[in-house]
Enzyme design. Structure first.
Site, PDB file in Angstrom:
ATOM      1  N   CYS A 152       2.722 -46.698 -29.026  1.00 20.96           N
ATOM      2  CA  CYS A 152       2.039 -46.830 -27.732  1.00 20.96           C
ATOM      3  C   CYS A 152       0.958 -47.912 -27.815  1.00 20.96           C
ATOM      4  CB  CYS A 152       1.494 -45.472 -27.299  1.00 20.96           C
ATOM      5  SG  CYS A 152       1.046 -45.383 -25.561  1.00 20.96           S
ATOM      6  N   GLU A 157       4.787 -38.243 -32.690  1.00 21.68           N
ATOM      7  CA  GLU A 157       3.852 -37.221 -33.200  1.00 21.68           C
ATOM      8  C   GLU A 157       3.727 -36.040 -32.244  1.00 21.68           C
ATOM      9  OE1 GLU A 157       3.033 -40.020 -31.825  1.00 21.68           O
ATOM     10  OE2 GLU A 157       1.194 -39.854 -30.643  1.00 21.68           O
ATOM     11  N   HIS A 197       6.145 -41.191 -28.165  1.00 20.52           N
ATOM     12  CA  HIS A 197       5.261 -40.605 -29.174  1.00 20.52           C
ATOM     13  C   HIS A 197       5.983 -39.611 -30.079  1.00 20.52           C
ATOM     14  CE1 HIS A 197       1.369 -42.083 -27.552  1.00 20.52           C
ATOM     15  NE2 HIS A 197       2.120 -42.249 -26.485  1.00 20.52           N
TER      16      HIS A 197
END
Lengths: 744, 236
Positions: free
Chosen positions: B86, B205, B203
């Site tokens: 990002c 994570e 993302h």
């Protein structure tokens, strides 16, 4: 000594008109003269004006707020601090609070909403908690009002713009539209933070000689008299008041957040408080008030954004992203080192004194000397006259026999699902980061949001609820229903309530009918809180929500937080598998008063809100919770706006996967529209595997909860025999596009 | 293996990356401060998401000047693995480690939702535990995620098979409807020519636990672990 002439800035002479323009009544001004034994300086007048404003002093509400239950075995910090704190076990606690930012958001929606988020975030991290989730409760005027799309997009962008940038997920909320908010929208922002139970910080100033340190952004002229503005009603020209709306800087907030939390790991801080409403004035005097100390400030040392600011402006500025802290003497360098790391100002601007006075100097001259208690404990408290509204009896009259039942109930359901209050709100929440911090288990769109608590087996559920139409028709019952619905929403995901924070949004307290509504709502909330054993740990009151003397509906919004002891048991509202059995917990009655159906289809805001038996409510919630604990349920969804039909439709179409149909058969002997759209409380729709049905029946019988098997999940159609049937894809499409279609 | 996760002022996701690597995968992770020089040994550096410097200027335009970036560029030039997520992807583009730019979303609004990504190439250290054509479910959350490059750069990316992830629908088709931000060719992630620097808008994570609705993010991280182990073996 108090000769401000020597300080070289313009001092208006104190006149009756100037006093009045500060929102102080002649009686209040007399009280000031008595306290000081002299005329206040212009700066002092400003200080009294903000500290005695409704917004800061709670002068009209304090008497009633005392009635709310605020204690419980898990409560570590109740109301009166920046936020309430509740123990969640494992050595951890959560801090949460909700605050209104209504007036600024109406004047300048983006910045008003953004700074509302900023303020509530600071209230949380000032307690020592890291913010991990936000919610919001938004109310706009009619979707067809020309300003509504502008206000909606501005507010939503402002909330997203600020919250996203600070890295706190917005995990849920509510959005409503009603004409009563055409001239006064509501923006209530909620944040929850997590902390070690043993590291709670409070806004206290004590220890004579300890330095008072200013940290964060520089002070500018923005937001002067924001607190006073929030304590007045709107009129058309107030829209011109843009300069009183602050401008947010989420990047600085993020730095401030990280710097404060880093500092809190050290042993430097005695007390800390956000400079929110009434800025430096309220933070310093409230901190000294709690510590039983005095405080002395040198305003010449305050970091300024613009030149030529007067002490009056410095004390009253509501510039954002600033905090005031009292440090242990000798730790100043440590404080500075950490703030330097984050490229932020940290300046000693004063010290704690023992004289219990609020004193401020500017260029060597004393410009304020006021006893601390005069600004805090001795601020005026009013028990304002309250009167039952003259039209309420008429409002509560509803002759259902004169309300014609629609011939095509399928068409009625479609109208409801596509209406802005019920339709999918994805357009709103997709503009909010709801994943950051990687905890989000249930994202926006369910009964309650759920986040995990890293390092434990636990989860937290969060919801925010309000139904102002109910409160308008019967504020007592409305207050009860609001709390009950919030708790029910938590029960639907499997969470037991920990505590409440509330925003009480009302019209002018000087209007006896508004005051009566306020008193009744509090009474209702209190009874529900006691029955459901949920303490109120923080909150905020927002009066004067009216335009040209027309108050909004009384709108208490309740933010409730619950605990899931075993996160792995969490349940979502949506049907999961074809063949599952659908069960209704609770009972549907012929209650259409105050319903979304009556308003939308018949244009009526009438009748009494649905009746509630708090014992039954508690039993239904316990039944749902127990069933979830035992792993019996596959889904659970509360029945509220739009009734059983809307709730069932949401179970079919609301999930992340493909819609599932359902076939319902009912044999209730009540009229069809009531069966489908009645908003009787204490009802939950659940689904489960057939083999678990006996276990649920046993549980319900034990808890004396009425339950009925009403149908089966499956197919591509939404069928409620014998009243209606529709393709489930069609329902989904109507529901999914209802809001966006109206915004174009 | 040793991971370094860089915190810029305004980074939001460094802790999430840290937690995913440490808690979910038991990895050794160190948070690095942007004002420091890059010192010590690392196998992979991650530039996390967030709003470095508030994104008040072009996203990532300020962060590329942070002192640690000198070391990051050198690390990448020496073949070290660098992952930008990002805002980290934006910083990698701004610092010239990846071609192209990320501009305002076509819809002009911030977009947060789950998306499907089709793995276009699995012969990178970041995707080797996936299969070409496989779908990954990861969240996106950004206001400036629209990938843009001039036609010759784009052609080059195609020719060198540097386009690694593309937004796709649930059936794996990279349709316009599946594109959350208007990226050229539905591009969600690219690598550099030497395939050791990778930038992606989604993302991973936030998708490393069954509780979060997807564990597909682990596939990116475990690919990196596998490639490191592989390298170890080859060197041994």
């Amino acid at each position: 000594m108090r000769d401000e002439k020597t300080t070289q800035f313009a001092q208006p002479t104190l006149t009756t008109a100037l006093v009045a323009s500060h929102g102080l009544t002649p009686e209040e001004y007399q009280k000031i003269l008595k306290i000081l034994g002299r005329e206040p300086t212009y700066t002092e007048l400003g200080v009294f004006s903000v500290m005695w404003s409704e917004h800061c002093s709670y002068k009209s509400s304090r008497h009633y707020l005392k009635l709310l239950p605020t204690e419980g075995p898990r409560v570590l910090q109740g109301p009166g601090e920046n936020a309430g704190v509740v123990d969640i076990g494992d050595g951890l606690a959560v801090a949460f609070k909700m605050e209104s930012h209504n007036h600024p958001s109406f004047i300048e929606p983006y910045q008003g909403a953004a700074t509302g988020v900023g303020g509530i975030l600071r209230d949380i991290f000032t307690m020592g908690a890291r913010p991990i989730a936000s919610l919001n409760s938004l109310r706009f005027g009619s979707i067809d009002h020309p300003r509504t799309p502008y206000l909606l997009s501005g507010v939503v962008a402002g909330i997203g713009g600020y919250g996203n940038c600070v890295g706190v997920p917005t995990v849920g909320g509510e959005v409503y539209f009603d004409e009563c908010y055409n001239g006064n929208i509501l923006v209530n922002a909620f944040t929850l933070g997590i902390m070690k139970k043993k590291r709670i910080f409070t806004g206290i100033a004590k220890g004579v000689g300890n330095p008072v340190i200013y940290v964060g952004s520089k002070t500018g002229r923005d937001g002067i008299h924001g607190a006073t503005m929030a304590s007045e009603s709107f009129s058309e020209e107030k829209e011109q008041r843009r300069p009183t709306v602050q401008v947010g800087d989420p990047f600085t907030e993020k730095l401030l957040l990280e710097a404060c939390l880093e500092l809190m790991e050290k042993d430097c801080i005695v007390g800390i408080q956000d400079m929110g409403a009434a800025g430096l004035t309220s933070s310093s005097s409230e901190m000294a008030g709690r510590g039983g100390s005095g405080i002395e400030l040198d305003l010449s040392r305050v970091p300024l954004r613009e030149s030529g600011m007067t002490p009056y402006e410095i004390l009253l500025s509501e510039s954002q992203e600033r905090m005031l802290l009292v440090a242990r003497k000798g730790t100043e360098d440590e404080v500075k080192r950490i703030f330097d790391k984050w490229d932020l100002d940290a300046v000693v601007i004063g010290q704690v004194t023992e004289d219990r006075q609020f004193r401020a100097h500017f260029n060597g001259a004393e410009v304020v000397r006021v006893p601390i208690t005069a600004l805090t404990k001795e601020a005026p408290v009013y028990q304002r006259p309250a009167a039952r509204p003259s039209n309420i009896d008429e409002l509560q009259q509803l002759d259902l026999s004169a309300v014609q039942e629609p011939e095509d109930l399928a068409a009625t359901l479609k109208l409801l699902l596509g209406s802005p209050n019920i339709a999918l709100k994805e357009w709103v929440y997709r503009q909010y980061d709801h994943f950051v911090r990687s905890n989000t288990v249930i994202a926006p769109g369910a009964d309650a949001a759920v986040i995990r608590v890293k390092g434990t087996q636990k989860g937290l559920a969060l919801t925010v609820d309000g139904n102002s139409r109910y409160c308008f028709l019967d504020p007592y019952v409305g207050g009860v229903l609001t709390v009950a619905e919030a708790a029910r929403n938590l029960a639907c995901v499997g969470a037991r309530p920990l505590g409440i924070t509330d925003c009480l949004n009302f019209g002018s307290p000087e209007n006896p009918e508004v005051m009566w509504q306020f008193a009744e709502v509090i009474r209702g909330m209190r009874d529900a809180c006691m029955a459901l054993k949920v303490p109120v740990v923080s909150g905020n009151v927002s009066f004067y929500n009216e335009t040209d003397s027309k108050p909004i509906y009384p709108t208490p919004t309740v933010g409730m937080v619950g605990l899931l002891a075993k996160l792995k048991r969490v349940v979502t509202p949506w049907f999961k598998f074809p063949g599952d059995i659908v069960v209704l917990l609770g009972r549907t009655r012929e209650e259409l008063g105050g319903s979304e159906y009556l308003k939308l289809i018949h244009g009526l805001v009438k009748g009494t809100p649905p009746w509630i038996d708090l014992k039954l409510e508690e039993a239904v919630q316990n039944c749902c919770l127990e069933a979830i604990d035992r792993g019996i349920l596959r889904s659970a969804h509360d029945i509220s706006d739009g009734g059983l039909a809307v709730s069932l439709a949401e179970c079919c179409i609301g999930g992340p996967d493909r819609p599932l149909g359902v076939r319902i058969e009912t044999h209730e002997m009540i009229r069809g529209d009531a069966l489908l759209f009645s908003e009787s409380p204490s009802r939950i729709v659940v689904s489960l595997e057939e083999k678990n049905l006996a276990r649920l029946q046993e549980l319900a019988a034990e808890l004396r909860v009425p339950m009925h098997v009403i149908g089966t999940v499956g197919g591509a159609r939404f069928v409620i025999q014998p009243l209606l049937q529709l393709p489930v894809e069609e329902l989904r499409s109507i529901w999914a596009h209802g809001l966006t279609a109206r915004l174009k | 293996m040793r991971w370094g996760v860089i915190t810029f002022p305004g980074s939001c996701d460094e802790q999430d990356v840290y937690d995913s690597l440490k808690r979910e995968m038991g990895q050794k992770v160190k948070l690095l401060w942007h004002k420091d020089e890059l010192t010590g040994h690392f196998d992979c550096l991650i530039l996390p998401g967030g709003f470095s410097y508030g994104d008040y200027l072009r996203c990532g335009a300020m962060a590329r000047f942070s002192p640690i970036m000198r070391g990051v560029v050198k690390f990448a030039q020496n073949g070290g693995l660098v992952l930008g997520i990002c805002n980290g992807f934006q910083i990698l583009c701004e610092s010239g480690l990846l071609p192209g730019a990320l501009v305002r979303n076509a819809g002009l609004q911030f977009v947060c939702r789950q998306v499907f990504l089709r793995v276009e190439e699995s012969d990178t250290p970041f995707t080797r535990e996936t299969k070409k054509g496989q779908l990954l479910k990861l969240p996106v959350k950004h206001g400036e995620g629209c990938y843009y490059a001039d036609p010759s750069t784009l052609e080059h990316l195609h020719k060198n098979r540097q386009i690694i992830l593309r937004y796709a629908d649930a059936k794996g088709k990279p349709s316009p409807a599946a594109n959350p931000n208007g990226s050229l060719d539905n591009i969600a992630g690219i690598c550099n020519e030497t395939r050791n620097v990778f930038g992606m808008m989604p993302h991973p994570e936030d998708a490393c636990s069954q509780f979060l609705g997807s564990e597909d993010g682990l596939k990116i991280f475990s690919s990196i672990v596998a490639s490191r182990n592989d390298r170890e073996t080859r060197h041994a």
